[in-house]
Design a protein around this motif. Sequence first.
Motif, short mmCIF file in Angstrom:
data_model
loop_
_atom_site.label_atom_id
_atom_site.label_comp_id
_atom_site.label_asym_id
_atom_site.label_seq_id
_atom_site.Cartn_x
_atom_site.Cartn_y
_atom_site.Cartn_z
N LEU A 82 0.83 -1.21 0.00
CA LEU A 82 0.00 0.00 0.00
C LEU A 82 0.86 1.26 0.00
O LEU A 82 0.51 2.26 -0.64
N GLY A 83 1.99 1.22 0.71
CA GLY A 83 2.89 2.37 0.74
C GLY A 83 3.45 2.67 -0.63
O GLY A 83 3.52 3.84 -1.05
N ALA A 84 3.85 1.63 -1.34
CA ALA A 84 4.38 1.81 -2.69
C ALA A 84 3.29 2.31 -3.64
O ALA A 84 3.53 3.21 -4.46
N LEU A 85 2.08 1.76 -3.53
CA LEU A 85 0.99 2.20 -4.39
C LEU A 85 0.59 3.65 -4.10
O LEU A 85 0.25 4.41 -5.02
N PHE A 86 0.67 4.04 -2.83
CA PHE A 86 0.36 5.41 -2.45
C PHE A 86 1.33 6.38 -3.12
O PHE A 86 0.91 7.39 -3.71
N LEU A 87 2.63 6.08 -3.06
CA LEU A 87 3.62 6.94 -3.70
C LEU A 87 3.46 6.92 -5.21
O LEU A 87 3.68 7.94 -5.87
N ARG A 88 3.10 5.76 -5.76
CA ARG A 88 2.88 5.70 -7.21
C ARG A 88 1.73 6.61 -7.61
O ARG A 88 1.77 7.27 -8.65
N GLY A 89 0.69 6.65 -6.79
CA GLY A 89 -0.44 7.52 -7.07
C GLY A 89 -0.04 8.99 -7.05
O GLY A 89 -0.40 9.76 -7.95
N ALA A 219 5.21 -0.59 7.84
CA ALA A 219 5.48 -1.17 6.52
C ALA A 219 5.05 -0.22 5.41
O ALA A 219 5.68 -0.18 4.34
N PHE A 220 3.99 0.55 5.64
CA PHE A 220 3.54 1.54 4.66
C PHE A 220 4.66 2.55 4.38
O PHE A 220 4.96 2.85 3.22
N ALA A 221 5.28 3.05 5.45
CA ALA A 221 6.39 4.00 5.28
C ALA A 221 7.55 3.34 4.56
O ALA A 221 8.21 3.96 3.71
N ALA A 222 7.81 2.07 4.86
CA ALA A 222 8.90 1.34 4.18
C ALA A 222 8.62 1.20 2.70
O ALA A 222 9.50 1.41 1.86
N GLY A 223 7.40 0.82 2.35
CA GLY A 223 7.04 0.67 0.94
C GLY A 223 7.17 1.97 0.17
O GLY A 223 7.65 1.99 -0.97
#
Length: 265
Positions: A82-89, A219-223
Amino acid sequence: MFDSVIFFALLAGLFTWGITALGAATVFFAKDVSRKLLDLMLGFAAGVMLAASFWSLLAPAIEMSSDLGRFAFFPAMLGFILGALFLRGIDYILPHLHFGKEIEDAEGIPTTWKRNTLLILAITLHNIPEGLAIGVAFGALDAGLPSATLSGAIALALGIGLQNFPEGAAVSLPLRMEGKSRFSAFMSGQLSAIVEPIAAVIGAYAVSMMHPLLPYALAFAAGAMVFVVVEQLIPESQSGDNADAATLSLIAGFSVMMMLDVALG
């Protein structure tokens, strides 16, 4: 305890912002920056962020979920994705431009903003997960979990601050080379990190109010941080003729952050 962790998170965010400002201040003493030095700084920052993502965020998230047995990985995995997808957004929406790219290569929604503004936004974008990571680490202290320690949160803030110094220089010096005044380049460099104390307070407040979300938040921050490293820092550090040196600098950054986290955490 609640008020104190918010306060400590704010202080940590202000610390990393201040270190960025110190790095940006090098524009007053140097006229330009060599491409090799820029690649080394980007590689070092990538190494620190990768190590912090595991040692300070993912590993504690998995440990906090140990009561799930063989599924202890799930909160960390879900939060990481979710963290990676958030940054991708955000990356898809926010107009920004990476160093070394032409204005035609700007990402995000189309805009008439100037090149310098787009460059600053690119750096600001990857400072958001750094601030969130600091805030979540300090906010975790309010939960009273053995894996959430003050020394560990401080180690994370120190590591991020350590890579923020060359990062500040990596923003201000290229802007100076592109024609901005020293003061203007400095202001742009330090302002790129203003989001860190803001994100730190938001992260600390969120996890302090909702303890069950802690492993997901870590984990969100890590992603989000790993997304920035793979999408921005590593490609930029490898785009010149200094790929091997940048890779060794990444190893150095990873090693320094690992040492800080294990020694202090």
